[in-house]
Design an enzyme around this catalytic site. Sequence first.
Site, PDB file in Angstrom:
ATOM      1  N   ASN A 203      47.809  42.038  32.140  1.00 53.00           N
ATOM      2  CA  ASN A 203      47.961  41.792  33.580  1.00 53.00           C
ATOM      3  C   ASN A 203      49.191  42.538  34.076  1.00 53.00           C
ATOM      4  OD1 ASN A 203      50.387  39.993  33.394  1.00 53.00           O
ATOM      5  ND2 ASN A 203      48.951  38.811  32.157  1.00 53.00           N
ATOM      6  N   PHE A 316      55.371  28.095  35.625  1.00 54.30           N
ATOM      7  CA  PHE A 316      55.149  28.902  36.820  1.00 54.30           C
ATOM      8  C   PHE A 316      53.685  28.774  37.214  1.00 54.30           C
ATOM      9  CE2 PHE A 316      58.493  31.928  38.234  1.00 54.30           C
ATOM     10  CZ  PHE A 316      59.525  31.440  37.460  1.00 54.30           C
TER      11      PHE A 316
HETATM   12  O1  PMT Z   1      56.793  39.410  35.592  1.00 59.92           O
HETATM   13  P1  PMT Z   1      56.947  39.720  37.066  1.00 59.92           P
HETATM   14  O2  PMT Z   1      56.345  41.058  37.430  1.00 59.92           O
HETATM   15  O3  PMT Z   1      58.359  39.557  37.534  1.00 59.92           O
HETATM   16  O4  PMT Z   1      56.081  38.666  37.898  1.00 59.92           O
HETATM   17  C1  PMT Z   1      56.422  37.334  37.852  1.00 59.92           C
HETATM   18  C2  PMT Z   1      55.185  36.442  37.645  1.00 59.92           C
HETATM   19  C3  PMT Z   1      54.320  36.497  38.896  1.00 59.92           C
HETATM   20  C4  PMT Z   1      54.380  36.880  36.435  1.00 59.92           C
HETATM   21  C5  PMT Z   1      55.721  34.999  37.337  1.00 59.92           C
HETATM   22  O5  PMT Z   1      56.613  34.657  38.317  1.00 59.92           O
HETATM   23  C6  PMT Z   1      54.616  33.994  37.224  1.00 59.92           C
HETATM   24  O6  PMT Z   1      54.071  33.480  38.177  1.00 59.92           O
HETATM   25  N1  PMT Z   1      54.286  33.691  35.964  1.00 59.92           N
HETATM   26  C7  PMT Z   1      53.163  32.812  35.621  1.00 59.92           C
HETATM   27  C8  PMT Z   1      51.903  33.594  35.784  1.00 59.92           C
HETATM   28  C9  PMT Z   1      50.723  32.802  35.301  1.00 59.92           C
HETATM   29  O7  PMT Z   1      50.206  33.090  34.252  1.00 59.92           O
HETATM   30  O8  PMT Z   1      50.388  31.795  36.059  1.00 59.92           O
HETATM   31  P2  PMT Z   1      49.208  30.776  35.703  1.00 59.92           P
HETATM   32  O9  PMT Z   1      49.036  30.006  36.949  1.00 59.92           O
HETATM   33  O10 PMT Z   1      48.032  31.505  35.145  1.00 59.92           O
HETATM   34  O11 PMT Z   1      49.824  29.896  34.534  1.00 59.92           O
HETATM   35  C10 PMT Z   1      50.515  28.686  34.806  1.00 59.92           C
HETATM   36  C11 PMT Z   1      51.546  28.426  33.767  1.00 59.92           C
HETATM   37  O12 PMT Z   1      50.909  28.223  32.502  1.00 59.92           O
HETATM   38  C12 PMT Z   1      52.567  29.531  33.554  1.00 59.92           C
HETATM   39  O13 PMT Z   1      53.822  28.944  33.339  1.00 59.92           O
HETATM   40  C13 PMT Z   1      52.073  30.229  32.281  1.00 59.92           C
HETATM   41  O14 PMT Z   1      53.170  30.783  31.547  1.00 59.92           O
HETATM   42  C14 PMT Z   1      51.457  29.076  31.538  1.00 59.92           C
HETATM   43  N2  PMT Z   1      50.336  29.453  30.647  1.00 59.92           N
HETATM   44  C15 PMT Z   1      49.214  30.021  31.147  1.00 59.92           C
HETATM   45  C16 PMT Z   1      48.166  30.327  30.290  1.00 59.92           C
HETATM   46  C17 PMT Z   1      48.302  30.031  28.908  1.00 59.92           C
HETATM   47  N3  PMT Z   1      47.333  30.316  28.075  1.00 59.92           N
HETATM   48  N4  PMT Z   1      49.428  29.455  28.456  1.00 59.92           N
HETATM   49  C18 PMT Z   1      50.443  29.160  29.286  1.00 59.92           C
HETATM   50  O15 PMT Z   1      51.477  28.630  28.855  1.00 59.92           O
END
Ligand code: PMT
Length: 398
Positions: A203, A316
């Site tokens: 991504n 996040f």
């Molecule tokens: O890296 P940059 O270019 O600075 O951009 C920042 C960002 C947009 C990547 C960052 O700020 C951000 O939003 N990160 C989380 C992105 C994400 O994967 O969001 P999500 O809504 O899909 O996941 C929610 C949370 O679960 C996140 O904390 C993620 O780390 C966590 N997760 C998700 C999937 C997974 N299999 N395991 C996880 O722990």
Amino acid sequence: MKIILGVSGGIAAYKAAELARLLMQQGHEVQAVMTDAAREFVQPLTFSALTGRKTLTNMFEVEHAIGHISVAQESDVLVIAPATADLMAKLAHGLAGDFLSTIYLAFTGPVVLAPAMNVNMWNHPATQANLETLRRRGHHIVEPESGYLACGMTGPGRLANPETIAAAVARAGAKRTDLEGETVLITAGPTQEPLDPVRYISNRSSGKMGYALAEAAVSRGARVILISGPVSIPAPRGVELVPVQTAVEMRDKVFENLEPAGIVIKAAAVADFHLSKVPDQKVKKTAARITLEFDPTPDILAELGRQKGDRLLIGFAAETQNLEREARRKLETKNCDMIVGNLVGGDLGFGSEDNEVALALRTGEVISLPRASKREIADRIFDEALKLRFALQAAHGR
Ligand code: PMT
């Protein structure tokens, strides 16, 4: 604090006198430095009288042999108000033709810039590009206010009021040690999930948000373990970097390093799906179309939520709509203490220098943080995280 007050040449230079007075009133030592253009608007004597120190205007007039170096070395914060378009261009490009710009290059502490100029000059792509460079360098920008300008136009460009600038100086200069003794585990960047030995899906995460958090935590005294997917930015000085590629590797490293961590922040954009059986050989183009079946990756945040104990767990949420609702939902379902929701798309979120986020807290509160550099957002996240921990401990009588 010892503050260098740089004044460059704009109509707002007279307001810098008020800032000098305010900083002196707050008990700081202020050394004013004026550019030649600033002296067309205000006399150096005004600043000398207000600060009790001779205003510096000329590179060659300081008694010490290397004046700009000694002034820079002796000071805690450099604030430039007003910062004109011309001065910001010089700073952005490292030009050092006068006393103020040489001090800027020789100064290693926090820099606060309060721009002021005509609205069209402010909006010009050249000015905005220079501003972006300075922001990326970690400088604190006190945005100009909107209103009627001396040039007769209306719009952004008016110097922020002296109280706002003085508050930014205080924040920039405060040596924060509130994370001393703390271990912070941060995940950052994307994961790459192989499709075969030469291909992967990933991504657009650049790692900037997670790295900004790591830098902020180190500067506030924490031991920082940074578990990072593949990115092209350097790790902040002082962090313990643990590079990983896939979601499964990230999960393993998170749990290997979890024990000492009191705060865990999951800024990484982890792939939600992967091929659980990756072909050993490169997939050949033998058919017109292929179908791949993906399995879910481990949800690291949810697993952390189940095992967090007393740790503060911050996740996040990258959303394209319903930010607050989704942030709250993830807070509950993943048992987090805080979810940092960013509305991605447009010019914010993935890969951007700035971010604009909503913090959903376990207490039910939602705090919106206006657009700022990721580094500034990182500090605000730690500010709120520490307040939250205090509130949660108080609620549990600890
Ligand atoms: O890296 P940059 O270019 O600075 O951009 C920042 C960002 C947009 C990547 C960052 O700020 C951000 O939003 N990160 C989380 C992105 C994400 O994967 O969001 P999500 O809504 O899909 O996941 C929610 C949370 O679960 C996140 O904390 C993620 O780390 C966590 N997760 C998700 C999937 C997974 N299999 N395991 C996880 O722990």
